[in-house]
Design a protein around this motif. Sequence first.
Motif, mmCIF file in Angstrom:
data_model
loop_
_atom_site.group_PDB
_atom_site.id
_atom_site.type_symbol
_atom_site.label_atom_id
_atom_site.label_comp_id
_atom_site.label_asym_id
_atom_site.label_seq_id
_atom_site.Cartn_x
_atom_site.Cartn_y
_atom_site.Cartn_z
ATOM 1 N N THR A 74 2.990 2.708 6.695
ATOM 2 C CA THR A 74 3.658 3.956 7.051
ATOM 3 C C THR A 74 5.088 3.940 6.529
ATOM 4 O O THR A 74 5.799 2.936 6.665
ATOM 5 C CB THR A 74 3.669 4.142 8.579
ATOM 6 O OG1 THR A 74 2.322 4.100 9.066
ATOM 7 C CG2 THR A 74 4.299 5.476 8.967
ATOM 8 N N VAL A 75 5.520 5.038 5.953
ATOM 9 C CA VAL A 75 6.875 5.145 5.415
ATOM 10 C C VAL A 75 7.866 5.225 6.570
ATOM 11 O O VAL A 75 7.736 6.055 7.480
ATOM 12 C CB VAL A 75 7.002 6.383 4.506
ATOM 13 C CG1 VAL A 75 8.437 6.527 3.989
ATOM 14 C CG2 VAL A 75 6.016 6.298 3.348
ATOM 15 N N SER A 76 8.875 4.361 6.534
ATOM 16 C CA SER A 76 9.880 4.325 7.606
ATOM 17 C C SER A 76 11.019 5.297 7.313
ATOM 18 O O SER A 76 11.102 5.886 6.219
ATOM 19 C CB SER A 76 10.438 2.903 7.728
ATOM 20 O OG SER A 76 11.214 2.581 6.582
ATOM 21 N N LYS A 77 11.903 5.436 8.297
ATOM 22 C CA LYS A 77 13.064 6.322 8.119
ATOM 23 C C LYS A 77 13.930 5.862 6.956
ATOM 24 O O LYS A 77 14.428 6.682 6.174
ATOM 25 C CB LYS A 77 13.874 6.371 9.411
ATOM 26 C CG LYS A 77 15.075 7.316 9.359
ATOM 27 C CD LYS A 77 15.792 7.372 10.700
ATOM 28 C CE LYS A 77 16.978 8.340 10.641
ATOM 29 N NZ LYS A 77 17.683 8.409 11.961
ATOM 30 N N ASP A 108 4.881 9.345 6.361
ATOM 31 C CA ASP A 108 3.736 9.409 5.456
ATOM 32 C C ASP A 108 2.924 8.113 5.537
ATOM 33 O O ASP A 108 3.489 7.022 5.637
ATOM 34 C CB ASP A 108 4.192 9.608 4.009
ATOM 35 C CG ASP A 108 4.584 11.049 3.700
ATOM 36 O OD1 ASP A 108 4.275 11.928 4.524
ATOM 37 O OD2 ASP A 108 5.192 11.278 2.631
ATOM 38 N N GLU A 109 1.608 8.263 5.467
ATOM 39 C CA GLU A 109 0.724 7.104 5.410
ATOM 40 C C GLU A 109 0.341 6.869 3.945
ATOM 41 O O GLU A 109 -0.281 7.734 3.322
ATOM 42 C CB GLU A 109 -0.538 7.327 6.243
ATOM 43 C CG GLU A 109 -0.311 7.349 7.742
ATOM 44 C CD GLU A 109 0.032 5.974 8.307
ATOM 45 O OE1 GLU A 109 -0.346 4.965 7.669
ATOM 46 O OE2 GLU A 109 0.682 5.902 9.365
ATOM 47 N N ILE A 164 -3.799 5.660 -5.364
ATOM 48 C CA ILE A 164 -2.782 5.661 -4.319
ATOM 49 C C ILE A 164 -2.900 6.983 -3.583
ATOM 50 O O ILE A 164 -2.879 8.058 -4.205
ATOM 51 C CB ILE A 164 -1.365 5.487 -4.901
ATOM 52 C CG1 ILE A 164 -1.268 4.207 -5.732
ATOM 53 C CG2 ILE A 164 -0.328 5.462 -3.769
ATOM 54 C CD1 ILE A 164 0.058 4.037 -6.447
ATOM 55 N N LEU A 165 -3.034 6.905 -2.264
ATOM 56 C CA LEU A 165 -3.195 8.095 -1.440
ATOM 57 C C LEU A 165 -2.005 8.246 -0.498
ATOM 58 O O LEU A 165 -1.488 7.257 0.026
ATOM 59 C CB LEU A 165 -4.476 8.003 -0.604
ATOM 60 C CG LEU A 165 -5.784 7.703 -1.351
ATOM 61 C CD1 LEU A 165 -6.935 7.602 -0.361
ATOM 62 C CD2 LEU A 165 -6.070 8.765 -2.404
ATOM 63 N N ARG A 166 -1.580 9.497 -0.304
ATOM 64 C CA ARG A 166 -0.567 9.823 0.706
ATOM 65 C C ARG A 166 -1.217 10.762 1.705
ATOM 66 O O ARG A 166 -1.644 11.859 1.346
ATOM 67 C CB ARG A 166 0.649 10.484 0.061
ATOM 68 C CG ARG A 166 1.705 10.939 1.078
ATOM 69 C CD ARG A 166 2.883 11.601 0.404
ATOM 70 N NE ARG A 166 2.449 12.741 -0.400
ATOM 71 C CZ ARG A 166 3.219 13.347 -1.310
ATOM 72 N NH1 ARG A 166 4.442 12.904 -1.548
ATOM 73 N NH2 ARG A 166 2.749 14.385 -1.990
ATOM 74 N N ASN A 167 -1.323 10.282 2.935
ATOM 75 C CA ASN A 167 -1.984 11.066 3.982
ATOM 76 C C ASN A 167 -3.378 11.498 3.551
ATOM 77 O O ASN A 167 -3.813 12.630 3.796
ATOM 78 C CB ASN A 167 -1.126 12.276 4.371
ATOM 79 C CG ASN A 167 0.277 11.869 4.806
ATOM 80 O OD1 ASN A 167 0.451 10.838 5.464
ATOM 81 N ND2 ASN A 167 1.276 12.658 4.434
#
Length: 294
Positions: free
Chosen positions: A9-12, A60-61, A43-46
């Motif tokens: 998961t993308v952090s702040k 974002d996952e 590569i997948l985002r969400n």
Amino acid sequence: MNGFQLQQTVSKAEDTWRVSHFCTTRLGISRKMLVSIKHHGDILRNGQHVNVHDVLREGDEVQVLFPEETPAEDMIATQGELDILFEDDWLLVVNKPPGMASIPSRLHPERSLSNYVLGYYRQQGIPYAIHIVNRLDRDTSGLVLFAKHGLAHHRMSQMQQANQIERHYLAYAPGTVPAQTIDQPIGQTDHSFMERMVRPDGQRAVTHILNSRTIEAFNQTISLLDIRLETGRTHQIRVHLAFLGHPLIGDTMYSGEPLLPRQALHSASAVFPHPATGERVRFEAPLPEDLRLE
């Protein structure tokens, strides 16, 4: 078969990072591996395909689908028993018996430890190639590390370069050998492809004899040595002990007394940060019966 998958998961702090930067920095994926993922993985985002130049947002996952791995075409999968000390999705730690090569050769293509590991992978449906981290000489017993897939191997290689993998060996040498550090360069001899020697134009090699205690065996005084390798040159411990005038018991290549049918050297333990979590882990391989001299 599916290849390895990694999700984070993308952090702040990573908000507005590009996908490529997130993969190489947060996930530790090499640029060469990232190119392979672009062409043969995804590569997948969400859950949706994303380009490496796209920008990520906090929360974002990101899921990376690594390409399938296939062993070398000439690699033979050999069926047989393995002494597995540890296994997870990233690592396989095996206790190698003496008398077995770590990797196959042209003359012996099918009964090395790597062949047996590939046979185990096939039996268990593990879809990866062979990534051996540390090799042992045929007659050296003990702990051998395999990275399960390319990303694990890349991270383990980085640890090796940073000297973060602490490897300990147990060895028997004749006489009284004091604890010391041997910092002597090792290179190939002029007369043999296999043999090594201490020579000024060799590669730097550092062996730490951390502890030494004497025992009585074979009607003489022998030192049981706890050794840590700082570098990993071919035959390093064997060459350094021969250089000291105390060649390993049984190591006839380096003038050791033939009191055992093989050199008295055992890969006893390894300590390093786990390639997935960074948590410090320790693995040990028990001393085999033929080296229990007390």
